[in-house]
Design a protein around this motif. Structure first.
Motif, mmCIF file in Angstrom:
data_model
loop_
_atom_site.group_PDB
_atom_site.id
_atom_site.type_symbol
_atom_site.label_atom_id
_atom_site.label_comp_id
_atom_site.label_asym_id
_atom_site.label_seq_id
_atom_site.Cartn_x
_atom_site.Cartn_y
_atom_site.Cartn_z
ATOM 1 N N TRP A 187 0.733 -1.158 -0.058
ATOM 2 C CA TRP A 187 -0.144 -0.048 -0.113
ATOM 3 C C TRP A 187 0.900 1.397 0.099
ATOM 4 O O TRP A 187 0.656 2.280 -0.763
ATOM 5 N N ILE A 235 -1.309 9.824 2.057
ATOM 6 C CA ILE A 235 -1.191 8.710 1.456
ATOM 7 C C ILE A 235 -2.127 7.821 1.546
ATOM 8 O O ILE A 235 -2.882 7.370 2.559
ATOM 9 N N ALA A 236 -2.502 7.303 0.183
ATOM 10 C CA ALA A 236 -3.843 6.395 0.194
ATOM 11 C C ALA A 236 -3.855 5.276 1.113
ATOM 12 O O ALA A 236 -2.671 4.637 1.034
ATOM 13 N N ASN A 237 -4.850 5.138 1.715
ATOM 14 C CA ASN A 237 -5.090 3.870 2.473
ATOM 15 C C ASN A 237 -4.371 4.103 3.971
ATOM 16 O O ASN A 237 -4.397 3.042 4.788
ATOM 17 N N ALA A 290 1.195 3.936 -2.974
ATOM 18 C CA ALA A 290 0.660 5.481 -2.695
ATOM 19 C C ALA A 290 2.072 6.449 -2.967
ATOM 20 O O ALA A 290 1.878 7.430 -3.276
ATOM 21 N N ARG A 291 3.286 5.747 -2.759
ATOM 22 C CA ARG A 291 4.509 6.828 -2.824
ATOM 23 C C ARG A 291 4.996 6.691 -4.289
ATOM 24 O O ARG A 291 5.544 8.042 -4.741
#
Length: 540
Positions: free
Chosen positions: A303, A469-471, A307-308
């Motif tokens: 994850w 940051i997604a999630n 995201a990064r």
């Protein structure tokens, strides 16, 4: 040589792109470039699907003077500095004075001992714990069997707390003498990979640190230094001076013996609570210091990578993605990520029976399933523990006690899913994210073992971080408590000569004394302490 900084190239550039980019940046012909050496490599991931590698090179030119003149004032084009370490003092020939003593064999004590040995002062290094391989066995005893050895664990023993960490080797301290380079070079001599010399965010990992500290120990011993393991300092032998202050004359050890010495480096680490209490009792000037408390938060590393790094995730030149987050909450508290461990695990880090403490670690490969980071809230003495120099220790112990109870009173850690914490309900089962902490995690309500203002700040910060940051605020992400040993809760105050303000020839140093945070800064402070000891011995 000329140092050229900030040279950006695409992630998958060809090798020949490097000399072309150097020549273009310096506006020279290819014949004017005689050679180049990589000094540093990082990455710019602000555009995650078009990530750039960012280089610093030391460049050998046919006409360096002309290029420097044309780029005068350009901070990215300058002469290569001399980063060679030169010890400012050496033991006098046939020196036979009392040997300096270093208390603590963590990064600070290790480098204090190494530099003193290299200068010819034959230091004695004391540690209450064991050599690193025996210590590792004791540490696994807690992780696998819930059996704690209070003198040999994540906090105490050869290598210090940094041995069971991500092995990060970067810091933000100003380093005009390039002492950090000296540390990195000594690590490479001891078996660290060469890439720590040029990676922008170097790390080693636990398994490699084990062999490195053994190698450094051997070097110190070959130079005349001496280690004494399972040796606890219970008291100081002090002499009263005419000005009312005191001077160190020796150390009372746990076996009842007196070790006579005129110079002591106090490099005890941030968890040496009985030592802090002894120093306070003996009148050594000590004060409460800010630190932070919170949890370790875990997500699948995939994850964080996605995201990064987006489509560049898993690229070999990027490795496992890290992050750094901060949010200033409306209740006046700062929430931030701390000691982020990509591809690592959460570990049991208590040093006292009946308490639970968490920390994070990674191996050099950073290949484990989860990412973890401290998620902590800053606290300070005036606001949160105003009752004297040792009040921060009492506060740590209070929340560690409650975490032990919330976890089941068996060294299991209390945990809660992010979704449940945000909703204000206890967790009763795991979801998609499986926590890595051993000996185990008991799902519960973290409000039982953290201050209300910490929970309140988390509830505000997590959705903010989820937008960055997604999630990050995924309902199944797991928070494991408690993280209380972010830094020392005290500062053993010292002057510009690195000596205690009121005890001559006592040199507080490193993270436990309140002057460092992490392996590299602690090691740098150890070098400075060793130099201060040598100056005191040589100049009197």
């Amino acid at each position: 040589m000329l140092r050229l900084s900030g040279l950006s190239l695409p992630l998958d550039h060809a090798p020949e792109a490097i000399p072309e980019a150097i020549c273009t940046r310096l506006e020279i012909e290819r014949t004017g470039l005689k050679g180049w050496t990589l000094f540093r490599r990082g990455n710019d991931a602000r555009r995650r699907n078009a990530i750039q590698l960012v280089y610093t090179f030391d460049v050998d030119l046919a006409d360096e003077t002309e290029v420097l003149a044309r780029f005068a004032g350009d901070k990215d084009v300058r002469p290569t500095p001399d980063m060679t370490y030169r010890a400012p003092f050496h033991a006098p020939e046939r020196w036979s004075g009392k040997r300096p003593v270093v208390i603590g064999a963590g990064p600070c004590g290790l480098f204090a001992g190494l530099i003193l040995a290299q200068m010819g002062f034959r230091p004695i290094i004391l540690d209450r714990g064991k050599v690193v391989r025996q210590r590792t066995k004791d540490t696994w005893g807690l992780w696998r069997r819930a059996e704690l050895n209070p003198d040999s664990n994540v906090q105490f023993g050869e290598g210090g707390a940094g041995t069971f960490s991500d092995g990060k080797l970067y810091c933000r301290v100003k380093d005009p003498r390039f002492l950090g380079r000296k540390v990195l070079e000594e690590f490479v001599k001891a078996g660290a990979p060469n890439d720590i010399l040029w990676e922008a965010h170097p790390h080693i990992g636990t398994f490699r640190l084990v062999t490195m500290v053994e190698s450094l120990r051997a070097t110190i011993e070959q130079l005349g230094g001496e280690y004494r393991w399972q040796t606890r300092v219970d008291d100081l032998e002090l002499e009263r001076l005419p000005d009312g202050n005191q001077r160190i004359r020796g150390l009372h050890l746990h076996d009842g013996s007196l070790l006579e010495t005129d110079h002591v480096v106090m490099a005890v680490g941030h968890s040496a609570r009985p030592t802090f209490e002894m120093l306070h009792r003996r009148g050594v000037h000590i004060e409460a210091k800010p630190f932070a408390i919170g949890v370790r938060i875990e997500h699948p590393q995939s994850w964080i990578d996605q995201a990064r790094f987006g489509k560049c995730a898993k690229h070999p030149d990027l490795g496992a993605a890290a992050y750094s987050l901060v949010h200033h909450a409306s209740n006046g508290r700062s929430v931030y990520s701390f000691c982020m461990c990509p591809g690592g695990r959460v570990v049991a880090a208590t040093s006292e029976e009946g308490r639970v403490v968490t920390n994070g670690m990674s191996q050099y490969s950073r290949a484990e399933f989860n990412a973890n980071s401290g998620l902590v809230v800053a606290i300070d003495p005036a606001r949160d523990y105003p009752d004297g120099p040792l009040a921060g220790i009492a506060l740590q112990r209070h929340w560690e006690d409650l975490a032990f109870i919330a976890g089941g009173s068996n060294y299991h850690a209390p945990g809660q899913k992010v979704g449940d914490l945000l909703a204000g309900r206890p967790s009763t089962a795991l979801g998609e994210v499986i926590p890595s902490y051993k000996p185990g995690v008991t799902m519960t309500d973290l409000s039982h073992c953290l201050p209300e203002f910490v929970i309140e700040a988390f509830r505000e910060a997590l959705p903010v971080f989820g937008r960055q940051i997604a999630n990050y605020d995924h309902p199944d992400a797991v928070m494991t408590g408690v993280e209380t040993r972010t830094s020392s809760p005290v500062r053993i105050t010292r002057g510009k000569d690195h000596q205690s303000l009121n005890v001559a020839n006592l040199f507080p140093a490193g993270e436990g004394a309140g002057y460092a945070g992490g392996i590299l800064s602690a090691a740098i402070d150890g070098i400075k302490a060793a130099e201060a000891v040598a100056k005191s011995i040589v100049e009197g």
